[in-house]
Design a protein around this motif. Structure first.
Motif, PDB file in Angstrom:
ATOM      1  N   LEU A  48       0.840  -1.192   0.000  1.00  0.00           N
ATOM      2  CA  LEU A  48       0.000   0.000   0.000  1.00  0.00           C
ATOM      3  C   LEU A  48       0.878   1.245   0.000  1.00  0.00           C
ATOM      4  CD1 LEU A  48      -2.958   1.030   0.262  1.00  0.00           C
ATOM      5  CD2 LEU A  48      -2.633   0.954   2.733  1.00  0.00           C
ATOM      6  N   THR A  49       0.605   2.159  -0.944  1.00  0.00           N
ATOM      7  CA  THR A  49       1.411   3.380  -1.052  1.00  0.00           C
ATOM      8  C   THR A  49       0.643   4.626  -0.654  1.00  0.00           C
ATOM      9  OG1 THR A  49       0.824   3.673  -3.376  1.00  0.00           O
ATOM     10  CG2 THR A  49       2.860   2.445  -2.891  1.00  0.00           C
ATOM     11  N   GLY A  50      -0.689   4.568  -0.697  1.00  0.00           N
ATOM     12  CA  GLY A  50      -1.464   5.753  -0.355  1.00  0.00           C
ATOM     13  C   GLY A  50      -2.935   5.559  -0.645  1.00  0.00           C
ATOM     14  N   PHE A  51      -3.672   6.666  -0.541  1.00  0.00           N
ATOM     15  CA  PHE A  51      -5.125   6.648  -0.685  1.00  0.00           C
ATOM     16  C   PHE A  51      -5.585   7.817  -1.554  1.00  0.00           C
ATOM     17  CE2 PHE A  51      -3.901   5.063   3.444  1.00  0.00           C
ATOM     18  CZ  PHE A  51      -4.610   3.884   3.571  1.00  0.00           C
ATOM     19  N   TYR A  52      -6.727   7.643  -2.193  1.00  0.00           N
ATOM     20  CA  TYR A  52      -7.440   8.735  -2.850  1.00  0.00           C
ATOM     21  C   TYR A  52      -8.817   8.831  -2.214  1.00  0.00           C
ATOM     22  CZ  TYR A  52      -4.195   8.431  -6.873  1.00  0.00           C
ATOM     23  OH  TYR A  52      -3.107   8.406  -7.704  1.00  0.00           O
ATOM     24  N   ASN A  53      -9.288  10.044  -2.004  1.00  0.00           N
ATOM     25  CA  ASN A  53     -10.679  10.290  -1.640  1.00  0.00           C
ATOM     26  C   ASN A  53     -11.381  10.856  -2.860  1.00  0.00           C
ATOM     27  OD1 ASN A  53     -10.632   9.456   1.057  1.00  0.00           O
ATOM     28  ND2 ASN A  53      -9.855  11.435   1.734  1.00  0.00           N
ATOM     29  N   TYR A  54     -12.626  10.440  -3.081  1.00  0.00           N
ATOM     30  CA  TYR A  54     -13.394  10.861  -4.245  1.00  0.00           C
ATOM     31  C   TYR A  54     -14.606  11.686  -3.823  1.00  0.00           C
ATOM     32  CZ  TYR A  54     -10.917   7.369  -7.054  1.00  0.00           C
ATOM     33  OH  TYR A  54      -9.971   6.638  -7.709  1.00  0.00           O
ATOM     34  N   LYS A  55     -14.983  12.598  -4.683  1.00  0.00           N
ATOM     35  CA  LYS A  55     -16.250  13.306  -4.577  1.00  0.00           C
ATOM     36  C   LYS A  55     -16.781  13.413  -5.999  1.00  0.00           C
ATOM     37  CE  LYS A  55     -18.610  17.338  -2.894  1.00  0.00           C
ATOM     38  NZ  LYS A  55     -18.535  18.596  -2.190  1.00  0.00           N
ATOM     39  N   ASP A  56     -18.023  13.001  -6.206  1.00  0.00           N
ATOM     40  CA  ASP A  56     -18.614  12.973  -7.549  1.00  0.00           C
ATOM     41  C   ASP A  56     -17.733  12.189  -8.520  1.00  0.00           C
ATOM     42  OD1 ASP A  56     -20.783  14.550  -6.661  1.00  0.00           O
ATOM     43  OD2 ASP A  56     -19.644  16.386  -7.010  1.00  0.00           O
ATOM     44  N   ASN A  57     -17.152  11.082  -8.026  1.00  0.00           N
ATOM     45  CA  ASN A  57     -16.317  10.165  -8.815  1.00  0.00           C
ATOM     46  C   ASN A  57     -15.024  10.782  -9.316  1.00  0.00           C
ATOM     47  OD1 ASN A  57     -17.936   7.812  -8.588  1.00  0.00           O
ATOM     48  ND2 ASN A  57     -19.370   8.724 -10.021  1.00  0.00           N
TER      49      ASN A  57
END
Length: 159
Positions: A48-57
Motif C-alpha cells: 500500500l502506497t497511499g489513498f485517494y478520496n473521491y467526490k462525484d467520482n
C-alpha cells in the motif's frame, strides 16, 4: 520544378511514415503491458502506497502512507492474504481468503483473519471493489450503494 515537388512529396511521406511507426510502437507497448497484466493479473506481492478520496467520482484528496505504517497484500492464483503493521497499535490486522477478478471488479471473500478482522468477517465476508490494474500498480476503489467512488487504496508491486 518537378524535382522540388518530388522532394516535398518524399519529405511528407517520410514524416508520415515515421509518425505512423511511432504510433504503432506506442500501441505495441500498450498491448504488451496489457498482455502482461492479463497473464499475471494480481498474482504477486503488493504494498500500500497511499489513498485517494473521491467526490462525484473525481479524486479530491490524496494521502501517502505514513512510513511507520505498512500494509501488504499477497495474491496467488486464487488466494489472497493481507496484513498491516502499525507499531503504535498492539492489535493484529490480517485477513485470508479467496478472490475473483473479472477485469473490472475485484471480489475478496475472507475466510478468517485476526481477532479484529474476525469480528468484521462475522458481519461481512465479501468485499467488492472497482479495480484499476496496470503492470506494477493497482487502485482498489470502494464504491457506495449508488455506484459512486468513495476512496481507494493504492498499491505498487513489490514482487
Amino acid at each position: 520544378m518537378k524535382t522540388k515537388s518530388l522532394i516535398i512529396t518524399f519529405v511528407l511521406l517520410s514524416t508520415l511514415a515515421c509518425k505512423s511507426n511511432s504510433e504503432n510502437d506506442k500501441n505495441n507497448e500498450e498491448a504488451i503491458v496489457e498482455d502482461v497484466v492479463k497473464q499475471n493479473g494480481l498474482k504477486g506481492t503488493w504494498e500500500l502506497t497511499g489513498f485517494y478520496n473521491y467526490k462525484d467520482n473525481v479524486v479530491v484528496d490524496s494521502f501517502d502512507m505514513n512510513p511507520d505504517f505498512r500494509q501488504i497484500k499477497i495474491y496467488t492464483d486464487d488466494k489472497v492474504m493481507w496484513c498491516k503493521h502499525k507499531p503504535a497499535d498492539s492489535s493484529d490486522w490480517f485477513g485470508y481468503g479467496t478472490y475473483k477478478y473479472d477485469g473490472e471488479r475485484l471480489t475478496e471473500i475472507l475466510d478468517f483473519g485476526s481477532v479484529v478482522m474476525d469480528e468484521v468477517i462475522a458481519e461481512k465476508k465479501e468485499f467488492t471493489f472497482e479495480l484499476s490494474l496496470t503492470e506494477n500498480r493497482f487502485e482498489q476503489i470502494e464504491i457506495d450503494e449508488d455506484g459512486n467512488r468513495i476512496y481507494s487504496e493504492n498499491y505498487k508491486r513489490v514482487e
